[in-house]
Write a protein that holds these residues in place. Structure first.
Motif, mmCIF file in Angstrom:
data_model
loop_
_atom_site.group_PDB
_atom_site.id
_atom_site.type_symbol
_atom_site.label_atom_id
_atom_site.label_comp_id
_atom_site.label_asym_id
_atom_site.label_seq_id
_atom_site.Cartn_x
_atom_site.Cartn_y
_atom_site.Cartn_z
ATOM 1 N N PRO A 10 0.812 -1.222 0.000
ATOM 2 C CA PRO A 10 0.000 0.000 0.000
ATOM 3 C C PRO A 10 0.849 1.277 0.000
ATOM 4 O O PRO A 10 0.563 2.216 -0.744
ATOM 5 N N ARG A 11 1.877 1.316 0.810
ATOM 6 C CA ARG A 11 2.713 2.518 0.842
ATOM 7 C C ARG A 11 3.510 2.672 -0.446
ATOM 8 O O ARG A 11 3.698 3.786 -0.944
ATOM 9 N N LEU A 12 3.998 1.583 -1.003
ATOM 10 C CA LEU A 12 4.716 1.665 -2.282
ATOM 11 C C LEU A 12 3.788 2.160 -3.398
ATOM 12 O O LEU A 12 4.187 2.970 -4.239
ATOM 13 N N GLU A 13 2.542 1.690 -3.413
ATOM 14 C CA GLU A 13 1.578 2.165 -4.408
ATOM 15 C C GLU A 13 1.275 3.646 -4.216
ATOM 16 O O GLU A 13 1.128 4.389 -5.192
ATOM 17 N N THR A 14 1.188 4.068 -2.984
ATOM 18 C CA THR A 14 0.959 5.494 -2.708
ATOM 19 C C THR A 14 2.120 6.334 -3.235
ATOM 20 O O THR A 14 1.918 7.368 -3.880
ATOM 21 N N LEU A 15 3.331 5.904 -2.959
ATOM 22 C CA LEU A 15 4.503 6.628 -3.462
ATOM 23 C C LEU A 15 4.526 6.665 -4.985
ATOM 24 O O LEU A 15 4.821 7.697 -5.592
ATOM 25 N N ARG A 16 4.195 5.534 -5.613
ATOM 26 C CA ARG A 16 4.198 5.497 -7.070
ATOM 27 C C ARG A 16 3.147 6.446 -7.639
ATOM 28 O O ARG A 16 3.397 7.166 -8.594
ATOM 29 N N THR A 17 1.955 6.459 -7.049
ATOM 30 C CA THR A 17 0.891 7.363 -7.496
ATOM 31 C C THR A 17 1.327 8.823 -7.333
ATOM 32 O O THR A 17 1.127 9.654 -8.227
ATOM 33 N N TRP A 18 1.904 9.123 -6.201
ATOM 34 C CA TRP A 18 2.366 10.495 -5.918
ATOM 35 C C TRP A 18 3.399 10.939 -6.956
ATOM 36 O O TRP A 18 3.298 12.017 -7.532
ATOM 37 N N HIS A 19 4.369 10.109 -7.217
ATOM 38 C CA HIS A 19 5.422 10.485 -8.168
ATOM 39 C C HIS A 19 4.907 10.498 -9.599
ATOM 40 O O HIS A 19 5.337 11.345 -10.403
ATOM 41 N N ALA A 20 3.987 9.638 -9.940
ATOM 42 C CA ALA A 20 3.395 9.667 -11.280
ATOM 43 C C ALA A 20 2.636 10.976 -11.486
ATOM 44 O O ALA A 20 2.682 11.567 -12.568
ATOM 45 N N MET A 21 1.954 11.436 -10.440
ATOM 46 C CA MET A 21 1.252 12.713 -10.525
ATOM 47 C C MET A 21 2.237 13.848 -10.795
ATOM 48 O O MET A 21 2.000 14.711 -11.639
ATOM 49 N N TRP A 22 3.349 13.855 -10.088
ATOM 50 C CA TRP A 22 4.350 14.895 -10.285
ATOM 51 C C TRP A 22 4.984 14.818 -11.667
ATOM 52 O O TRP A 22 5.237 15.844 -12.298
ATOM 53 N N VAL A 23 5.250 13.635 -12.169
ATOM 54 C CA VAL A 23 5.806 13.488 -13.516
ATOM 55 C C VAL A 23 4.829 14.051 -14.547
ATOM 56 O O VAL A 23 5.222 14.745 -15.487
ATOM 57 N N THR A 24 3.531 13.799 -14.361
ATOM 58 C CA THR A 24 2.520 14.339 -15.264
ATOM 59 C C THR A 24 2.528 15.863 -15.230
ATOM 60 O O THR A 24 2.482 16.525 -16.279
ATOM 61 N N ARG A 25 2.591 16.446 -14.038
ATOM 62 C CA ARG A 25 2.630 17.907 -13.910
ATOM 63 C C ARG A 25 3.889 18.484 -14.543
ATOM 64 O O ARG A 25 3.841 19.505 -15.232
ATOM 65 N N ILE A 26 5.009 17.831 -14.312
ATOM 66 C CA ILE A 26 6.274 18.300 -14.886
ATOM 67 C C ILE A 26 6.234 18.211 -16.407
ATOM 68 O O ILE A 26 6.670 19.135 -17.100
ATOM 69 N N ASP A 27 5.705 17.126 -16.947
ATOM 70 C CA ASP A 27 5.607 16.977 -18.401
ATOM 71 C C ASP A 27 4.739 18.069 -19.015
ATOM 72 O O ASP A 27 5.063 18.615 -20.074
ATOM 73 N N ALA A 28 3.622 18.409 -18.364
ATOM 74 C CA ALA A 28 2.744 19.473 -18.868
ATOM 75 C C ALA A 28 3.468 20.824 -18.853
ATOM 76 O O ALA A 28 3.400 21.583 -19.821
ATOM 77 N N LYS A 29 4.169 21.110 -17.780
ATOM 78 C CA LYS A 29 4.896 22.381 -17.679
ATOM 79 C C LYS A 29 6.040 22.432 -18.695
ATOM 80 O O LYS A 29 6.302 23.462 -19.302
ATOM 81 N N LEU A 30 6.696 21.305 -18.910
ATOM 82 C CA LEU A 30 7.761 21.215 -19.896
ATOM 83 C C LEU A 30 7.226 21.462 -21.301
ATOM 84 O O LEU A 30 7.844 22.177 -22.098
ATOM 85 N N ALA A 31 6.072 20.917 -21.624
ATOM 86 C CA ALA A 31 5.460 21.144 -22.933
ATOM 87 C C ALA A 31 5.125 22.617 -23.130
ATOM 88 O O ALA A 31 5.338 23.172 -24.210
ATOM 89 N N GLN A 32 4.607 23.271 -22.078
ATOM 90 C CA GLN A 32 4.318 24.707 -22.161
ATOM 91 C C GLN A 32 5.591 25.507 -22.397
ATOM 92 O O GLN A 32 5.615 26.437 -23.211
ATOM 93 N N ALA A 33 6.649 25.175 -21.686
ATOM 94 C CA ALA A 33 7.918 25.899 -21.826
ATOM 95 C C ALA A 33 8.492 25.717 -23.233
ATOM 96 O O ALA A 33 8.989 26.667 -23.840
#
Length: 114
Positions: A10-33
């Motif tokens: 459960p904790r590993l899945e939580t960490l993976r979800t959290w980091h996947a969310m951040w990667v998605t946000r970073i990818d969107a910001k990178l595309a804008q830049a």
């Protein structure tokens, strides 16, 4: 190597979800830049295309005769300039308008006195 991570699923899945969310946000910001940089490059290229080859500098009063002739990209050209053709630049120099001492349009046009 990564033994600081939790061992339970459960904790590993939580960490993976959290980091996947951040990667998605970073990818969107990178595309804008990247898009912003591409638009700035296109705008700079358009400005470069519009830059005239020769400038007449009118000093402080645009209603008076020009005070100097400049090459189109001269950094010493004032804010009251007008882009002109090569023929108009030659005519202005022949009429006694001063050539910029930095960009030397008279030399560029082959109109200097040896």
């Amino acid at each position: 190597m990564f033994d600081d991570l939790p061992d339970d699923v459960p904790r590993l899945e939580t960490l993976r979800t959290w980091h996947a969310m951040w990667v998605t946000r970073i990818d969107a910001k990178l595309a804008q830049a990247r898009q912003r940089e591409a638009e700035q490059a296109r705008a700079a290229a358009a400005r470069e295309e519009r830059r005239p080859d020769w400038l007449l500098d009118y000093g402080q009063n645009r209603d008076r005769p020009p005070t100097a002739v400049h090459v189109g990209d001269c950094c010493m050209a004032g804010s009251r300039v007008k882009g002109v053709s090569v023929q108009a630049a030659r005519e202005a120099l022949a009429a006694g308008v001063a050539a910029c001492t930095l960009c030397r349009p008279d030399t560029e046009l082959g109109m200097f006195d040896p």
